[in-house]
Structures are given as structure tokens and as C-alpha cells.
Scaffold this motif. Structure first.
Motif, PDB file in Angstrom:
ATOM      1  N   PRO B 121       0.789  -1.241   0.000  1.00 56.29           N
ATOM      2  CA  PRO B 121       0.000   0.000   0.000  1.00 56.29           C
ATOM      3  C   PRO B 121       0.819   1.289   0.000  1.00 56.29           C
ATOM      4  CG  PRO B 121      -0.953  -1.582   1.518  1.00 56.29           C
ATOM      5  CD  PRO B 121       0.306  -2.215   0.993  1.00 56.29           C
ATOM      6  N   LEU B 122       1.912   1.314   0.757  1.00 57.15           N
ATOM      7  CA  LEU B 122       2.708   2.547   0.821  1.00 57.15           C
ATOM      8  C   LEU B 122       3.360   2.876  -0.521  1.00 57.15           C
ATOM      9  CD1 LEU B 122       4.449   2.232   4.314  1.00 57.15           C
ATOM     10  CD2 LEU B 122       2.662   3.847   3.666  1.00 57.15           C
ATOM     11  N   PHE B 123       3.638   1.855  -1.315  1.00 57.23           N
ATOM     12  CA  PHE B 123       4.166   2.097  -2.655  1.00 57.23           C
ATOM     13  C   PHE B 123       3.029   2.361  -3.639  1.00 57.23           C
ATOM     14  CE2 PHE B 123       8.184  -0.580  -1.694  1.00 57.23           C
ATOM     15  CZ  PHE B 123       8.835   0.547  -1.230  1.00 57.23           C
ATOM     16  N   ARG B 124       1.958   1.586  -3.471  1.00 53.83           N
ATOM     17  CA  ARG B 124       0.825   1.706  -4.398  1.00 53.83           C
ATOM     18  C   ARG B 124       0.257   3.128  -4.376  1.00 53.83           C
ATOM     19  NH1 ARG B 124      -3.694  -1.756  -2.374  1.00 53.83           N
ATOM     20  NH2 ARG B 124      -1.948  -3.136  -1.979  1.00 53.83           N
ATOM     21  N   GLU B 125       0.048   3.647  -3.163  1.00 49.39           N
ATOM     22  CA  GLU B 125      -0.606   4.954  -3.063  1.00 49.39           C
ATOM     23  C   GLU B 125       0.227   6.053  -3.697  1.00 49.39           C
ATOM     24  OE1 GLU B 125      -1.086   6.319   0.935  1.00 49.39           O
ATOM     25  OE2 GLU B 125       1.013   5.996   1.470  1.00 49.39           O
ATOM     26  N   ILE B 126       1.547   5.940  -3.575  1.00 49.39           N
ATOM     27  CA  ILE B 126       2.379   7.032  -4.084  1.00 49.39           C
ATOM     28  C   ILE B 126       2.397   6.999  -5.618  1.00 49.39           C
ATOM     29  CG2 ILE B 126       4.692   5.974  -4.123  1.00 49.39           C
ATOM     30  CD1 ILE B 126       5.625   8.515  -2.548  1.00 49.39           C
ATOM     31  N   VAL B 127       2.325   5.808  -6.186  1.00 48.03           N
ATOM     32  CA  VAL B 127       2.216   5.693  -7.647  1.00 48.03           C
ATOM     33  C   VAL B 127       0.885   6.287  -8.122  1.00 48.03           C
ATOM     34  CG1 VAL B 127       1.965   4.044  -9.556  1.00 48.03           C
ATOM     35  CG2 VAL B 127       3.765   3.713  -7.844  1.00 48.03           C
ATOM     36  N   ILE B 128      -0.176   5.987  -7.400  1.00 54.07           N
ATOM     37  CA  ILE B 128      -1.500   6.507  -7.769  1.00 54.07           C
ATOM     38  C   ILE B 128      -1.519   8.035  -7.680  1.00 54.07           C
ATOM     39  CG2 ILE B 128      -3.958   6.516  -7.137  1.00 54.07           C
ATOM     40  CD1 ILE B 128      -2.609   3.814  -8.278  1.00 54.07           C
ATOM     41  N   LEU B 129      -1.004   8.558  -6.578  1.00 52.95           N
ATOM     42  CA  LEU B 129      -1.079  10.006  -6.366  1.00 52.95           C
ATOM     43  C   LEU B 129      -0.228  10.763  -7.382  1.00 52.95           C
ATOM     44  CD1 LEU B 129      -0.998  10.118  -2.452  1.00 52.95           C
ATOM     45  CD2 LEU B 129      -2.971  10.501  -3.946  1.00 52.95           C
ATOM     46  N   ARG B 130       0.924  10.201  -7.719  1.00 52.97           N
ATOM     47  CA  ARG B 130       1.802  10.900  -8.662  1.00 52.97           C
ATOM     48  C   ARG B 130       1.407  10.640 -10.120  1.00 52.97           C
ATOM     49  NH1 ARG B 130       4.768  13.375 -11.802  1.00 52.97           N
ATOM     50  NH2 ARG B 130       3.016  14.754 -11.491  1.00 52.97           N
ATOM     51  N   GLU B 131       1.257   9.383 -10.480  1.00 49.64           N
ATOM     52  CA  GLU B 131       1.094   9.067 -11.901  1.00 49.64           C
ATOM     53  C   GLU B 131      -0.349   9.245 -12.377  1.00 49.64           C
ATOM     54  OE1 GLU B 131       3.794   8.853 -13.369  1.00 49.64           O
ATOM     55  OE2 GLU B 131       5.106   7.198 -12.750  1.00 49.64           O
ATOM     56  N   ILE B 132      -1.304   8.937 -11.538  1.00 47.84           N
ATOM     57  CA  ILE B 132      -2.699   9.025 -11.984  1.00 47.84           C
ATOM     58  C   ILE B 132      -3.312  10.360 -11.569  1.00 47.84           C
ATOM     59  CG2 ILE B 132      -4.969   7.937 -11.970  1.00 47.84           C
ATOM     60  CD1 ILE B 132      -3.631   5.286 -11.384  1.00 47.84           C
ATOM     61  N   GLU B 133      -3.157  10.716 -10.308  1.00 50.93           N
ATOM     62  CA  GLU B 133      -3.732  11.988  -9.858  1.00 50.93           C
ATOM     63  C   GLU B 133      -2.846  13.177 -10.215  1.00 50.93           C
ATOM     64  OE1 GLU B 133      -6.729  12.394  -8.849  1.00 50.93           O
ATOM     65  OE2 GLU B 133      -7.170  10.244  -8.794  1.00 50.93           O
ATOM     66  N   GLU B 134      -1.609  12.896 -10.584  1.00 48.30           N
ATOM     67  CA  GLU B 134      -0.664  13.933 -11.020  1.00 48.30           C
ATOM     68  C   GLU B 134      -0.471  15.022  -9.972  1.00 48.30           C
ATOM     69  OE1 GLU B 134      -2.414  14.912 -14.919  1.00 48.30           O
ATOM     70  OE2 GLU B 134      -0.916  13.564 -15.770  1.00 48.30           O
ATOM     71  N   LEU B 135      -0.347  14.608  -8.730  1.00 47.86           N
ATOM     72  CA  LEU B 135      -0.091  15.573  -7.662  1.00 47.86           C
ATOM     73  C   LEU B 135       1.403  15.893  -7.581  1.00 47.86           C
ATOM     74  CD1 LEU B 135      -2.372  14.241  -4.772  1.00 47.86           C
ATOM     75  CD2 LEU B 135      -2.920  15.807  -6.621  1.00 47.86           C
ATOM     76  N   SER B 136       1.677  17.086  -7.067  1.00 47.85           N
ATOM     77  CA  SER B 136       3.076  17.498  -6.902  1.00 47.85           C
ATOM     78  C   SER B 136       3.686  16.799  -5.683  1.00 47.85           C
ATOM     79  CB  SER B 136       3.155  19.013  -6.711  1.00 47.85           C
ATOM     80  OG  SER B 136       2.572  19.353  -5.462  1.00 47.85           O
ATOM     81  N   TYR B 137       5.011  16.818  -5.611  1.00 46.11           N
ATOM     82  CA  TYR B 137       5.696  16.246  -4.447  1.00 46.11           C
ATOM     83  C   TYR B 137       5.192  16.907  -3.161  1.00 46.11           C
ATOM     84  CZ  TYR B 137       9.246  14.078  -7.529  1.00 46.11           C
ATOM     85  OH  TYR B 137       9.914  13.330  -8.463  1.00 46.11           O
ATOM     86  N   LYS B 138       4.980  18.205  -3.247  1.00 43.59           N
ATOM     87  CA  LYS B 138       4.555  18.955  -2.062  1.00 43.59           C
ATOM     88  C   LYS B 138       3.178  18.474  -1.592  1.00 43.59           C
ATOM     89  CE  LYS B 138       4.040  23.778  -0.558  1.00 43.59           C
ATOM     90  NZ  LYS B 138       2.552  23.847  -0.483  1.00 43.59           N
ATOM     91  N   GLU B 139       2.278  18.295  -2.549  1.00 48.47           N
ATOM     92  CA  GLU B 139       0.943  17.817  -2.183  1.00 48.47           C
ATOM     93  C   GLU B 139       1.006  16.398  -1.619  1.00 48.47           C
ATOM     94  OE1 GLU B 139      -2.235  19.778  -5.241  1.00 48.47           O
ATOM     95  OE2 GLU B 139      -0.590  18.675  -6.171  1.00 48.47           O
ATOM     96  N   ILE B 140       1.808  15.563  -2.256  1.00 44.56           N
ATOM     97  CA  ILE B 140       1.918  14.180  -1.784  1.00 44.56           C
ATOM     98  C   ILE B 140       2.517  14.148  -0.377  1.00 44.56           C
ATOM     99  CG2 ILE B 140       2.971  11.931  -2.217  1.00 44.56           C
ATOM    100  CD1 ILE B 140       2.856  12.612  -5.231  1.00 44.56           C
ATOM    101  N   ALA B 141       3.515  15.004  -0.148  1.00 43.18           N
ATOM    102  CA  ALA B 141       4.129  15.079   1.186  1.00 43.18           C
ATOM    103  C   ALA B 141       3.082  15.443   2.231  1.00 43.18           C
ATOM    104  CB  ALA B 141       5.269  16.098   1.186  1.00 43.18           C
ATOM    105  N   GLU B 142       2.195  16.357   1.862  1.00 42.53           N
ATOM    106  CA  GLU B 142       1.152  16.777   2.793  1.00 42.53           C
ATOM    107  C   GLU B 142       0.193  15.612   3.085  1.00 42.53           C
ATOM    108  OE1 GLU B 142      -0.699  20.480   1.596  1.00 42.53           O
ATOM    109  OE2 GLU B 142      -2.384  20.136   2.973  1.00 42.53           O
ATOM    110  N   ILE B 143      -0.188  14.911   2.036  1.00 39.65           N
ATOM    111  CA  ILE B 143      -1.168  13.823   2.194  1.00 39.65           C
ATOM    112  C   ILE B 143      -0.579  12.646   2.983  1.00 39.65           C
ATOM    113  CG2 ILE B 143      -2.505  12.088   0.907  1.00 39.65           C
ATOM    114  CD1 ILE B 143      -2.645  14.313  -1.345  1.00 39.65           C
ATOM    115  N   LEU B 144       0.693  12.334   2.671  1.00 39.21           N
ATOM    116  CA  LEU B 144       1.333  11.195   3.333  1.00 39.21           C
ATOM    117  C   LEU B 144       1.907  11.587   4.698  1.00 39.21           C
ATOM    118  CD1 LEU B 144       0.861   9.826   0.669  1.00 39.21           C
ATOM    119  CD2 LEU B 144       3.272   9.235   0.533  1.00 39.21           C
ATOM    120  N   GLU B 145       1.914  12.889   4.967  1.00 43.83           N
ATOM    121  CA  GLU B 145       2.442  13.409   6.225  1.00 43.83           C
ATOM    122  C   GLU B 145       3.895  12.994   6.439  1.00 43.83           C
ATOM    123  OE1 GLU B 145      -1.118  13.756   9.179  1.00 43.83           O
ATOM    124  OE2 GLU B 145      -1.511  11.956   8.028  1.00 43.83           O
ATOM    125  N   VAL B 146       4.678  13.178   5.372  1.00 46.79           N
ATOM    126  CA  VAL B 146       6.119  12.889   5.423  1.00 46.79           C
ATOM    127  C   VAL B 146       6.852  14.046   4.727  1.00 46.79           C
ATOM    128  CG1 VAL B 146       5.809  10.370   5.419  1.00 46.79           C
ATOM    129  CG2 VAL B 146       6.064  11.586   3.238  1.00 46.79           C
TER     130      VAL B 146
END
Ligand SMILES: [Zn+2]
Lengths: 259, 175
Positions: B121-146
Motif C-alpha cells: 500500500p505505501l508504494f501503491r498509493e504514491i504511484v497513484i497520487l503521482r502518476e494518476i492523480e498527477e499531484l506534486s511532491y509537495k501535495e503528496i508530502a502533505e497527504i502522506l504526512e512525510v
């Protein structure tokens, strides 16, 4: 630049996150390193392949509608009967799960109107109530027939809970369930009024002689506590206190009449 | 209500997509999204402007992981976020005789989706957020709280894992 650093920059480049300085540094490395240049092409192709082929699931309309209804319900004060989806308990269960999270995480900070009440017992009763709604496990025996529900508890518990259908008075019996309070199995009788489930937990009375009923409210739930004979009762519901009191009076009156 | 609708409703597809990928099941995704949205509704006062999509996805993602912990605890394997560079160096680029790009052409849609589903899941979600949802690193960092650095290294490892799993896939090997 090391290849490992170049690979990191390649990732950022693919994602459009590489700044100008990084871009220049990467270009310099790629000019000298065929391996990394090839890696960049591969990564670009993977990126494109995923974008082209990975599924993007869209929220079903049914979910949007259910959510709109649930939000509308959550906005309504708990005492107002729901008009939007009569008979539908599912959204209620989900709203309850939100509350459960709050209840479980708030430990003893919850607002309790009676300072001498046993906080932990109240917490547990509210959690049991919410859990019963949440887990689709309101009843072990689902019946509006008191002659089905009452015998069901025989042999499962030391005590015999009074079971009366109060449908004529607006509080139909839904069924019964074994639950646990203070690590002891207890009877939970389930009633409802309009959309609002009521759990009546029946415990042995260890508190002595009959006392007037006590009420408290916690996290949007109302609780009523009373005793009769050797039994102690806790009713828990999101029903407003006046209606819960009506229910309690009916319940207690029937029990007194039965002797 | 109107504020909540304005903030959360536009991102319901993104929310559902994330939940659907993490639960791998339509029905459970609906339940998780509904629960998360009701929670968001309850805590709407905690939203102080900023990226609404990241805010709602943070809540949805937490609900997903709560759901996973309850229903698929065996999937929640821990991953270390600090050995990414080591693995860059350690991975041979030529595991198969075929060039990577040639191999990739044989990767069909359903196999790709299966491979993504098979990621932790921790790998799956980051692929989804970046490749499919096309979120920025900053947004992903906020969502993953890292931190953003963790997003970068985890994303690199997720991609590497995905690509390795394709190289090992029977279809890729038989050619
Ligand atoms: Zn290099």
C-alpha cells in the motif's frame, strides 16, 4: 555527479519537479553517461505507459447520493427524525463510526453532565452502542416478537431481561444481542423510534434499592440509567432526551406491570 | 454545508480513486470514502484554506489505512525510506536480454493494473497520487504526512519495485 544522484534527478525531471540548476547538472551527467541517458528514456516510457493504461476509478453516483443524504442527516439535530431515507440505517451506521472514532480517542475528556457517574462505564456503553450500529451487528436475534427474543437469552445469561414490544407506543422491538460490559456478558435489547436505534443494556443491579433514573449525554448520545428489582438498565440512543425518557417510562411501566 | 460542498465534493473522484486502489474493492472503497467524507464534514472547521484536495485526501488516506489495519493487516508491511540510493546502485539494468523499452511495449493494460495492485500500500498509493492523480511532491508530502525527501525516495522505490515486478512477470519473460 554520481549515477545514484543522477537517478534521483531523473525521477524529479520526469515529475516536472527539477529546478534549473538540477536540470543543468543532470544534462552534464547525461552527456557523459550512456547508462543514465538510457535510464531516462526508460523512465519516460514507463511514466507514459502508466498514464495511458492505469485505471482511474470515478466515484459512483450512488456514493455521491448517499453521501449527500448522510451529510444532510449529520446536519440535522439528532432529535429531528430523518425524512430523506426512512428505514435506511446504513448511513446512520457510518455517521456512528465517525462518532466512535471521536469517542474512542477522547478517552475521559468527554463531557458528562453528572460528575458522579462512572465515566468508564459510560464510555463503554456508548462504544458498545456505536459498535453495534457500525459493525452491522445490532442484533443476534432479530425479531419484533418478544416471545422469540426473551427465550433467546435463556442459557446465555444469568439474568432474564424483560422483553416487551412497544410498537404500539412508537418504539418497536428490533431484537436482542449479547454484548459485553465490564468484561461481563450482558443483554442488549434493541428498539427503535423513527430512525433512531435504542440499545437497552441490562445488567445485574449492584447499586442497591431502586433509584430515580439518571440521565447524561455524551458525544451526541443520550443515556438513561435506572434500576428495578435486581436489574440495572442503561438506555443509549441518539434520540433526544425527552423521547428517551418517554421510552424509559413505557419500558419500566410494562416491567412493573409484569411484576 | 455549502462550504463543505465547495471544498470536498470536487475531489470525490480523486478520493474514490485512492480508496479504490488501496482497498482494491469497489464496495469497501465506497464505505471508506463515505466515512472519510463524514469525518471531513465534522472537522470542516479544521480546514484553514490551502490545498483542499490535499486536505480531503489526507483524511481519506487515513481512513484507508485504518481500514487496511482492520481488514488487511498482513498487507501493511513496514518499508524503510532511507536505503533508496543504495538500491539504485545495486539494481542491474540488464536483467533480461531485451531492452527495457522493448519489454515495456508488451505490457498490456490489465497486467499493468495488476502489477500496481500487487504493490504494498505505501508504494501503491504514491504511484497513484503521482502518476494518476498527477499531484506534486509537495501535495503528496502533505497527504502522506512525510517530508518531500521521503516522497522522492519512496516514489523511486515504488517505481523500481513496479518495474522489477514486470521484468519477473511470466508474460515479460516468455516474450
Ligand atoms: Zn550515470
Amino acid at each position: 555527479m554520481q549515477c545514484s544522484e543522477a537517478r534521483r534527478l531523473i525521477g524529479a525531471r520526469i515529475d516536472g519537479e527539477l529546478d534549473a540548476a538540477g536540470e543543468a547538472a543532470l544534462a552534464a551527467h547525461l552527456a557523459d553517461c550512456a547508462e543514465c541517458a538510457r535510464h531516462l528514456v526508460e523512465q519516460q516510457e514507463w511514466h507514459a505507459a502508466i498514464k495511458r493504461n492505469a485505471a482511474r476509478y470515478t466515484a459512483p453516483d450512488a456514493l455521491r447520493q448517499r453521501l449527500a443524504a448522510a451529510v444532510a442527516d449529520a446536519e440535522r439535530p439528532p432529535s429531528t427524525p430523518s425524512r430523506s431515507r426512512a428505514g435506511e440505517w446504513r448511513q446512520w451506521a457510518i455517521a456512528a463510526s465517525v462518532l466512535l472514532a471521536v469517542v474512542l480517542s477522547s478517552s475521559l475528556t468527554a463531557y458528562v453532565t453528572r460528575p458522579n457517574a462512572d465515566d468508564r462505564l459510560v464510555q463503554e456503553l456508548v462504544s458498545d452502542h456505536v459498535r453495534s450500529l457500525m459493525a452491522d451487528h445490532l442484533t443476534d436475534v432479530a425479531s419484533s416478537d418478544q416471545h422469540t427474543v426473551k427465550p433467546w437469552f435463556h442459557g446465555r445469561l444469568d439474568l432474564a431481561p424483560p422483553v416487551d414490544d412497544l410498537a404500539a407506543e412508537g418504539f418497536p422491538l428490533v431484537g436482542g444481542r449479547l454484548d459485553y460490559v465490564e468484561q461481563r456478558p450482558v443483554a442488549a435489547l434493541v428498539y427503535r423510534h423513527a430512525e433512531h436505534p435504542i440499545n437497552v443494556f441490562v445488567l445485574p443491579n449492584r447499586g442497591g434499592p431502586a433509584a430515580a433514573s439518571q440521565s447524561l449525554s455524551q458525544r451526541g448520545f443520550n443515556l438513561l440509567h435506572w434500576t428495578r428489582g435486581d436489574l440495572a438498565f442503561w438506555a443509549v440512543s441518539d434520540l433526544n432526551l425527552a423521547e428517551l425518557r418517554d421510552f424509559q417510562r413505557l419500558f419500566d411501566r410494562n416491567m412493573a406491570a409484569a411484576g | 454545508m455549502r462550504r463543505f460542498e465547495a471544498i470536498a465534493v470536487p475531489h470525490m473522484d480523486a478520493a474514490f480513486n485512492l480508496a479504490r486502489w488501496l482497498t482494491r474493492n469497489e464496495h469497501d472503497a465506497e464505505d471508506v470514502v463515505q466515512e472519510a467524507y463524514l469525518r471531513a464534514f465534522k472537522f470542516i472547521d479544521g480546514y484553514r484554506g490551502g490545498d483542499a484536495r490535499a486536505w480531503i485526501l489526507t483524511i481519506v488516506r487515513r481512513s484507508c489505512f485504518t481500514w487496511l489495519a482492520r481488514n488487511r493487516p498482513f498487507e501493511l508491511i513496514a518499508i524503510a525510506d532511507d536505503d533508496a540510493e543504495e538500491r539504485f546502485a545495486a539494481t542491474p539494468d540488464t536483467e533480461t536480454p531485451d531492452p527495457e523499452t522493448e519489454l515495456l511495449r508488451r505490457l498490456d493494460e490489465s497486467t499493468l493494473n495488476e502489477l500496481i495492485e500487487a504493490l504494498p500500500p505505501l508504494f501503491r498509493e504514491i504511484v497513484i497520487l503521482r502518476e494518476i492523480e498527477e499531484l506534486s511532491y509537495k501535495e503528496i508530502a502533505e497527504i502522506l504526512e512525510v517530508p518531500i525527501g521521503t516522497v522522492m525516495s519512496r516514489l523511486a522505490r515504488a517505481r523500481q519495485r513496479l518495474q522489477e515486478s514486470w521484468r519477473r512477470h511470466p508474460v515479460a519473460r516468455i516474450g
